[in-house]
Design a protein around this motif. Structure first.
Motif, mmCIF file in Angstrom:
data_model
loop_
_atom_site.group_PDB
_atom_site.id
_atom_site.type_symbol
_atom_site.label_atom_id
_atom_site.label_comp_id
_atom_site.label_asym_id
_atom_site.label_seq_id
_atom_site.Cartn_x
_atom_site.Cartn_y
_atom_site.Cartn_z
ATOM 1 N N ARG A 41 0.835 -1.202 0.000
ATOM 2 C CA ARG A 41 0.000 0.000 0.000
ATOM 3 C C ARG A 41 0.866 1.246 0.000
ATOM 4 N N ALA A 42 2.036 1.170 0.599
ATOM 5 C CA ALA A 42 2.932 2.323 0.690
ATOM 6 C C ALA A 42 4.376 1.845 0.621
ATOM 7 N N VAL A 43 5.243 2.735 0.189
ATOM 8 C CA VAL A 43 6.674 2.456 0.158
ATOM 9 C C VAL A 43 7.406 3.633 0.793
ATOM 10 N N ILE A 44 8.222 3.331 1.798
ATOM 11 C CA ILE A 44 9.105 4.328 2.415
ATOM 12 C C ILE A 44 10.528 3.965 2.019
ATOM 13 N N ASP A 45 11.145 4.792 1.222
ATOM 14 C CA ASP A 45 12.513 4.551 0.767
ATOM 15 C C ASP A 45 13.468 5.223 1.749
ATOM 16 N N ALA A 46 14.043 4.418 2.627
ATOM 17 C CA ALA A 46 15.034 4.907 3.583
ATOM 18 C C ALA A 46 16.370 4.224 3.309
ATOM 19 N N SER A 47 16.696 4.066 2.035
ATOM 20 C CA SER A 47 17.870 3.292 1.629
ATOM 21 C C SER A 47 19.178 4.059 1.751
ATOM 22 N N GLY A 48 19.100 5.342 2.092
ATOM 23 C CA GLY A 48 20.317 6.110 2.300
ATOM 24 C C GLY A 48 21.056 6.434 1.014
ATOM 25 N N THR A 49 22.282 6.904 1.177
ATOM 26 C CA THR A 49 23.096 7.320 0.034
ATOM 27 C C THR A 49 24.515 6.746 0.109
ATOM 28 N N TRP A 50 24.765 5.899 1.098
ATOM 29 C CA TRP A 50 26.126 5.444 1.391
ATOM 30 C C TRP A 50 26.803 4.760 0.207
ATOM 31 N N THR A 51 26.031 4.076 -0.611
ATOM 32 C CA THR A 51 26.620 3.327 -1.727
ATOM 33 C C THR A 51 26.788 4.179 -2.981
ATOM 34 N N ASN A 52 26.504 5.469 -2.890
ATOM 35 C CA ASN A 52 26.578 6.332 -4.074
ATOM 36 C C ASN A 52 27.407 7.577 -3.749
ATOM 37 N N PRO A 53 28.717 7.420 -3.557
ATOM 38 C CA PRO A 53 29.548 8.555 -3.135
ATOM 39 C C PRO A 53 29.763 9.561 -4.251
ATOM 40 N N ASN A 54 29.983 10.808 -3.846
ATOM 41 C CA ASN A 54 30.355 11.845 -4.793
ATOM 42 C C ASN A 54 31.785 11.610 -5.275
ATOM 43 N N LEU A 56 35.695 12.729 -6.877
ATOM 44 C CA LEU A 56 36.755 13.666 -6.508
ATOM 45 C C LEU A 56 36.655 14.962 -7.305
ATOM 46 N N GLY A 57 36.172 14.883 -8.533
ATOM 47 C CA GLY A 57 36.106 16.058 -9.407
ATOM 48 C C GLY A 57 35.363 17.219 -8.775
ATOM 49 N N GLY A 58 35.901 18.423 -8.949
ATOM 50 C CA GLY A 58 35.337 19.603 -8.317
ATOM 51 C C GLY A 58 34.034 20.075 -8.905
ATOM 52 N N ASP A 59 33.617 19.534 -10.068
ATOM 53 C CA ASP A 59 32.371 19.986 -10.684
ATOM 54 C C ASP A 59 31.245 18.960 -10.535
ATOM 55 N N GLY A 60 31.420 17.978 -9.662
ATOM 56 C CA GLY A 60 30.380 16.981 -9.448
ATOM 57 C C GLY A 60 30.478 15.766 -10.337
ATOM 58 N N LEU A 61 31.340 15.811 -11.338
ATOM 59 C CA LEU A 61 31.609 14.670 -12.200
ATOM 60 C C LEU A 61 33.010 14.148 -11.890
ATOM 61 N N PRO A 62 33.290 12.886 -12.211
ATOM 62 C CA PRO A 62 34.648 12.390 -11.976
ATOM 63 C C PRO A 62 35.676 13.264 -12.684
ATOM 64 N N ALA A 63 36.777 13.530 -12.006
ATOM 65 C CA ALA A 63 37.855 14.289 -12.626
ATOM 66 C C ALA A 63 38.428 13.501 -13.805
#
Length: 342
Positions: A41-54, A56-63
């Protein structure tokens, strides 16, 4: 088992009819390859962000070259109790990139190797100065967080950590010995790096929610009603306003993002906020809308846990908290649903 998708039964995201009557389907893949559909009936997504790291690149994309150098890059705090990892970092030149509590944790962990094994530590900061990165110290209402900042500051003051500020990585190259060279946007370099610990934050993985209708802020990738309350250009951890089911709802009925994932790319999440989010959502699903709208939360406002947006400007670095200075005592904040009495 792994959740690989959520959808509305028999309907992709384009179809309007039946979205408020058909159940949600949770697509699950088990370790043995078996697939399963769970209706809900409902879905609560509390899966976090740990497996999706930012990156190193300074513009948000890989350097440039970052992907090719992953044999020497770690995207989490290394567990130096592991003998193999300890050996990997012992006596090496380690660059730690990041300015949050994960970065401070990595610096403190590596300090022991600096003292005993001669490990050299370079601390890569995108912001122009250390500023208030070390946090509230003894005044922090979260004592462990304050102690962490004090230990990291002591390591810098003792000369065990070399600070490289205002460094936004554009490229990762290799020298003739196979060691890494980090190059910034302005042409500066950090050379002869054996290992890089990238702890520049995390971002939500929204790929498996592609068939449900989410309404996300264009900047933070957080629910649109929540985004202005948590914007790291304005808020630190303690100045985030209490919120609940109303701010976390989406156009898809009974679908909620909660916990760190609800904050999108904002790094200012505290676990106590997540507990209150889930309580409010549970009340809403149970039909108790008065309880869902009543959010009570004591926020630990001392200490610093803002994002790059808040601290990029020199004026913010130089202040003790900018617009978000903390009161002397924690404040109990209560939000109640508007009364329907006339």
């Amino acid at each position: 088992a792994e959740v690989v998708g959520v959808a509305r039964r028999g309907r992709d995201r384009v179809v309007d009819h039946g979205r408020d009557t058909e159940p949600l389907t949770v697509h699950v893949r088990h370790a043995d390859g078996r697939e399963e559909l769970i209706t809900a009936r409902a879905v609560i997504d509390a899966s976090g962000t740990w497996t999706n790291p930012n990156p190193l690149g300074g513009d948000g994309l890989p350097a440039l070259g970052e992907r090719a150098a992953t044999d020497r890059i770690t995207y989490q705090v290394p567990d130096l109790h592991d003998p193999m990892l300890r050996e990997r970092f012992a006596g090496k030149h380690v660059a730690v990139a990041g300015s949050g509590h994960s970065a401070l944790t990595a610096l403190v962990a590596l300090t022991d190797l600096a003292r005993t094994e001669g490990t050299r530590i370079s601390w890569i900061l995108r912001r122009g100065s250390v500023g208030n990165t070390f946090g509230g110290g003894e005044a922090d209402q979260l004592p462990a967080r304050g102690a962490l900042g004090l230990r990291a500051k002591a390591a810098v003051d003792a000369g065990l950590v070399q600070v490289v500020a205002g460094f936004r990585t554009e490229a990762v190259e290799r020298d003739e010995h196979g060691l890494l060279v980090l190059r910034s946007l302005d042409g500066r370099t950090v050379q002869a790096v054996d290992e890089v610990v990238v702890v520049t934050g995390f971002r939500p993985d929204l790929s498996w929610l592609s068939e449900v209708r989410l309404e996300l802020d264009a900047t933070l990738q957080a629910p649109v009603a929540l985004a202005p309350l948590i914007d790291p250009n304005v808020h630190s951890c303690g100045t985030v306003y209490p919120h609940g089911a109303k701010e976390l709802a989406h156009p898809e009925p009974n679908v909620y993002l909660a916990g760190m994932k609800s904050y999108g790319r904002a790094p200012t999440f505290l676990a106590m906020t997540g507990y209150e989010q889930v309580r409010s959502i549970a009340a809403a699903l149970a039909g108790d809308h008065e309880a869902a709208g009543r959010v009570e939360l004591v926020l630990a406002e001392t200490g610093v846990c803002g994002g790059a947006g808040l601290f990029d400007e020199p004026a913010a670095d130089a202040s003790s908290g900018g617009c978000c200075g903390a009161p002397a005592e924690p404040e109990l904040i209560s939000l109640a649903a508007p009364s329907t009495d006339r």
